[in-house]
Design an enzyme around this catalytic site. Structure first.
Site, PDB file in Angstrom:
ATOM      1  N   GLY A  11     -11.034 -61.797-110.245  1.00  0.00           N
ATOM      2  CA  GLY A  11     -10.823 -61.553-108.809  1.00  0.00           C
ATOM      3  C   GLY A  11     -11.400 -62.700-107.988  1.00  0.00           C
ATOM      4  O   GLY A  11     -12.444 -63.240-108.331  1.00  0.00           O
ATOM      5  N   ARG A  72      -6.039 -62.741-113.881  1.00  0.00           N
ATOM      6  CA  ARG A  72      -6.872 -61.961-114.816  1.00  0.00           C
ATOM      7  C   ARG A  72      -6.377 -62.150-116.248  1.00  0.00           C
ATOM      8  O   ARG A  72      -6.389 -61.232-117.048  1.00  0.00           O
ATOM      9  CB  ARG A  72      -6.871 -60.480-114.414  1.00  0.00           C
ATOM     10  CG  ARG A  72      -7.580 -60.203-113.093  1.00  0.00           C
ATOM     11  CD  ARG A  72      -7.958 -58.756-112.968  1.00  0.00           C
ATOM     12  NE  ARG A  72      -8.515 -58.428-111.656  1.00  0.00           N
ATOM     13  CZ  ARG A  72      -9.785 -58.600-111.315  1.00  0.00           C
ATOM     14  NH1 ARG A  72     -10.621 -59.111-112.193  1.00  0.00           N
ATOM     15  NH2 ARG A  72     -10.201 -58.272-110.115  1.00  0.00           N
ATOM     16  N   ASP A 103     -17.740 -61.536-115.514  1.00  0.00           N
ATOM     17  CA  ASP A 103     -18.059 -61.275-116.919  1.00  0.00           C
ATOM     18  C   ASP A 103     -16.883 -61.572-117.852  1.00  0.00           C
ATOM     19  O   ASP A 103     -17.073 -62.109-118.947  1.00  0.00           O
ATOM     20  CB  ASP A 103     -18.555 -59.828-117.096  1.00  0.00           C
ATOM     21  CG  ASP A 103     -17.588 -58.812-116.518  1.00  0.00           C
ATOM     22  OD1 ASP A 103     -16.925 -59.126-115.510  1.00  0.00           O
ATOM     23  OD2 ASP A 103     -17.506 -57.695-117.053  1.00  0.00           O
ATOM     24  N   THR A 125     -18.834 -63.197-108.515  1.00  0.00           N
ATOM     25  CA  THR A 125     -18.184 -61.899-108.313  1.00  0.00           C
ATOM     26  C   THR A 125     -18.852 -61.218-107.138  1.00  0.00           C
ATOM     27  O   THR A 125     -20.077 -61.276-106.995  1.00  0.00           O
ATOM     28  CB  THR A 125     -18.265 -60.952-109.540  1.00  0.00           C
ATOM     29  OG1 THR A 125     -17.825 -59.643-109.121  1.00  0.00           O
ATOM     30  CG2 THR A 125     -19.651 -60.811-110.118  1.00  0.00           C
ATOM     31  N   ASP A 127     -19.142 -58.234-107.023  1.00  0.00           N
ATOM     32  CA  ASP A 127     -19.803 -57.046-107.591  1.00  0.00           C
ATOM     33  C   ASP A 127     -21.292 -57.275-107.890  1.00  0.00           C
ATOM     34  O   ASP A 127     -22.051 -56.315-107.998  1.00  0.00           O
ATOM     35  CB  ASP A 127     -19.109 -56.620-108.893  1.00  0.00           C
ATOM     36  CG  ASP A 127     -17.644 -56.259-108.680  1.00  0.00           C
ATOM     37  OD1 ASP A 127     -17.234 -56.106-107.523  1.00  0.00           O
ATOM     38  OD2 ASP A 127     -16.915 -56.149-109.675  1.00  0.00           O
ATOM     39  N   ASP A 129     -22.748 -58.020-110.562  1.00  0.00           N
ATOM     40  CA  ASP A 129     -23.163 -57.262-111.741  1.00  0.00           C
ATOM     41  C   ASP A 129     -23.369 -58.140-112.979  1.00  0.00           C
ATOM     42  O   ASP A 129     -23.311 -57.661-114.110  1.00  0.00           O
ATOM     43  CB  ASP A 129     -22.124 -56.163-112.051  1.00  0.00           C
ATOM     44  CG  ASP A 129     -20.724 -56.729-112.263  1.00  0.00           C
ATOM     45  OD1 ASP A 129     -20.555 -57.962-112.156  1.00  0.00           O
ATOM     46  OD2 ASP A 129     -19.807 -55.947-112.537  1.00  0.00           O
ATOM     47  N   ARG A 162     -17.358 -36.561 -86.887  1.00  0.00           N
ATOM     48  CA  ARG A 162     -16.790 -36.359 -88.227  1.00  0.00           C
ATOM     49  C   ARG A 162     -17.720 -36.853 -89.320  1.00  0.00           C
ATOM     50  O   ARG A 162     -18.633 -37.622 -89.072  1.00  0.00           O
ATOM     51  CB  ARG A 162     -15.513 -37.197 -88.359  1.00  0.00           C
ATOM     52  CG  ARG A 162     -14.322 -36.619 -87.682  1.00  0.00           C
ATOM     53  CD  ARG A 162     -13.174 -37.625 -87.724  1.00  0.00           C
ATOM     54  NE  ARG A 162     -11.976 -37.035 -87.186  1.00  0.00           N
ATOM     55  CZ  ARG A 162     -10.964 -37.738 -86.683  1.00  0.00           C
ATOM     56  NH1 ARG A 162     -11.023 -39.048 -86.626  1.00  0.00           N
ATOM     57  NH2 ARG A 162      -9.908 -37.120 -86.231  1.00  0.00           N
ATOM     58  N   GLY A 170     -16.977 -52.676-106.520  1.00  0.00           N
ATOM     59  CA  GLY A 170     -18.161 -52.950-107.334  1.00  0.00           C
ATOM     60  C   GLY A 170     -18.035 -52.504-108.765  1.00  0.00           C
ATOM     61  O   GLY A 170     -18.980 -52.618-109.549  1.00  0.00           O
ATOM     62  N   ARG A 171     -16.867 -51.909-109.068  1.00  0.00           N
ATOM     63  CA  ARG A 171     -16.639 -51.383-110.423  1.00  0.00           C
ATOM     64  C   ARG A 171     -17.761 -50.435-110.843  1.00  0.00           C
ATOM     65  O   ARG A 171     -18.018 -49.486-110.144  1.00  0.00           O
ATOM     66  CB  ARG A 171     -16.490 -52.517-111.427  1.00  0.00           C
ATOM     67  CG  ARG A 171     -15.122 -53.159-111.340  1.00  0.00           C
ATOM     68  CD  ARG A 171     -14.486 -53.339-112.720  1.00  0.00           C
ATOM     69  NE  ARG A 171     -13.091 -53.692-112.548  1.00  0.00           N
ATOM     70  CZ  ARG A 171     -12.595 -54.917-112.710  1.00  0.00           C
ATOM     71  NH1 ARG A 171     -13.373 -55.905-113.039  1.00  0.00           N
ATOM     72  NH2 ARG A 171     -11.310 -55.127-112.524  1.00  0.00           N
ATOM     73  N   HIS A 273      -9.529 -54.679-100.536  1.00  0.00           N
ATOM     74  CA  HIS A 273      -9.644 -56.128-100.689  1.00  0.00           C
ATOM     75  C   HIS A 273     -10.131 -56.851 -99.433  1.00  0.00           C
ATOM     76  O   HIS A 273     -10.394 -58.059 -99.500  1.00  0.00           O
ATOM     77  CB  HIS A 273      -8.323 -56.706-101.189  1.00  0.00           C
ATOM     78  CG  HIS A 273      -7.988 -56.217-102.567  1.00  0.00           C
ATOM     79  ND1 HIS A 273      -7.441 -54.970-102.784  1.00  0.00           N
ATOM     80  CD2 HIS A 273      -8.204 -56.763-103.788  1.00  0.00           C
ATOM     81  CE1 HIS A 273      -7.299 -54.790-104.089  1.00  0.00           C
ATOM     82  NE2 HIS A 273      -7.751 -55.858-104.719  1.00  0.00           N
TER      83      HIS A 273
END
Ligand code: F6P
Length: 343
Positions: A11, A72, A103, A125, A127, A129, A162, A170-171, A273
């Site tokens: 990504g 990918r 990764d 990333t 993410d 991570d 509301r 972030g998976r 995205h």
């Protein structure tokens, strides 16, 4: 002439062009030729490259996305493709390869290295991570986008009294949700690393209302498993070449559950995205350029099979084995920050 190839895989994220700038600029200082490989490993397998000069990068280092394109594509999916990738590095006359990615990309880089390709990895990333680096490129820009989105959602949620549930990328790691939710003042933050208790979420929502707090903003990570579903919520079960399903939809499930249990009006939003787009923050630009410089420094030293990483204030190198050794989750000592605004 010594040739350095560079590609971006997985990504996209803000800051990739800054890394590419760093690679080209440092490469030219050393008298190297820098060749950009188009669309990540897909371009390596089909031999699509272009020579990069400083003119190609000097006006775009501050732009989001990647000027090289990405994919990918997993070059290690089959032994045959891995062989083609290794052969193409030789055919293209590349003396070294810098792969910028998460990764999956770094894991594939490791396999190429094991087959004799002189590789350096650069972790990126949103993410955040990846083990081995304190922060990965793109993360803090994305956190900023999430915080600004939450700022906007506060005003509409408050006006309509509301519950607003915001789904964040972030998976399987909660970094973006935790830091974005914290910066954006989310009242409840739900991350994959901490078990979700829907009864507790609904209790907080109701209690806030009873206390006169008219609304509740909930930040939820896309990779959260909630007890009612018992599994991840996916937008598509189809797997990509690295075996990932497309996560998405947990906010909607929570919305329905909260309405059912509390009777309070709720809406869900998937940030999607938007979190990956836009111009990189100053932080990601500077980090990107520094990582790009260091990657080429390692090439110059002939120190291959390493990834360049941020450790404190310093840019260091760790073996690809370490950089691609699984996912780094939010550690337990940070879990208490999911409750900062729950009052
Ligand atoms: O890995 C980065 C990431 O943005 C994840 O947070 C998200 O789940 C995924 O990519 C989305 O991937 P795609 O762009 O293929 O939809």
């Amino acid at each position: 002439m010594f040739r350095v190839g560079v590609l971006t895989g997985g990504g996209d994220c803000p800051g990739l062009n800054a890394v590419i700038y760093g690679v080209v600029s440092r490469g030219l200082q050393y008298g190297f030729e820098v060749w950009g490989i188009e669309d990540g490993y897909k371009g390596l397998l089909s031999g699509r490259v272009k020579k990069l000069e400083i003119e190609d990068v000097k006006d775009v280092y501050w732009l989001g996305g990647t000027i090289l394109g990405t994919s990918r594509k997993n070059p290690a999916k089959s032994e045959e493709e891995l062989k083609t990738a290794v052969e193409n590095v030789k055919k293209l006359g590349l003396d070294s390869l810098i792969t910028i990615g998460g990764d999956d990309t770094l894991g594939a880089a490791k396999k190429l290295y094991e087959r004799g390709v002189p590789v350096i990895g650069v972790p990126k990333t949103i993410d955040n991570d990846l083990p081995g680096t304190d922060y990965s490129i793109g993360f803090w820009t994305s956190v900023q986008t999430i915080a600004e989105s939450l700022d906007k959602l506060h005003t509409t949620a408050k006006s309509h009294k509301r519950v607003m549930i915001v789904e964040i990328m972030g998976r399987y790691a909660g970094w973006l949700t935790l830091m974005g939710g914290l910066a954006g003042g989310a009242h409840i933050i739900l991350i994959p690393e901490k078990k979700v208790d829907i009864d507790e979420v609904c209790r907080i929502v109701k209690e806030r209302k009873e206390r006169g707090e008219p609304y509740t903003l909930i930040a939820v990570a896309e990779g959260v498993t909630i007890p009612t579903t018992g599994s991840l919520v996916v937008a598509s079960a189809e797997k990509d070449e690295f075996g990932h399903v497309r996560l998405g939809g947990v906010a909607k499930v929570l919305e329905e559950e909260i309405i059912k249990r509390t009777g309070i009006e709720a809406r869900s939003v998937i940030l999607g995205h938007l979190q990956r787009g836009g111009t990189p923050s100053a932080y990601d630009r500077v980090l990107g350029i520094r990582l790009g410089y260091k990657a080429v420094d390692l090439v110059k030293e002939g120190k291959f099979g390493y990834a360049v990483v941020l450790r404190g204030m310093k840019i260091e190198s760790v073996k690809l084995d370490e950089a691609a050794s699984g996912l780094r989750k939010v550690p337990e000592e940070l879990h208490e920050f999911t409750n900062v605004f729950t009052y």
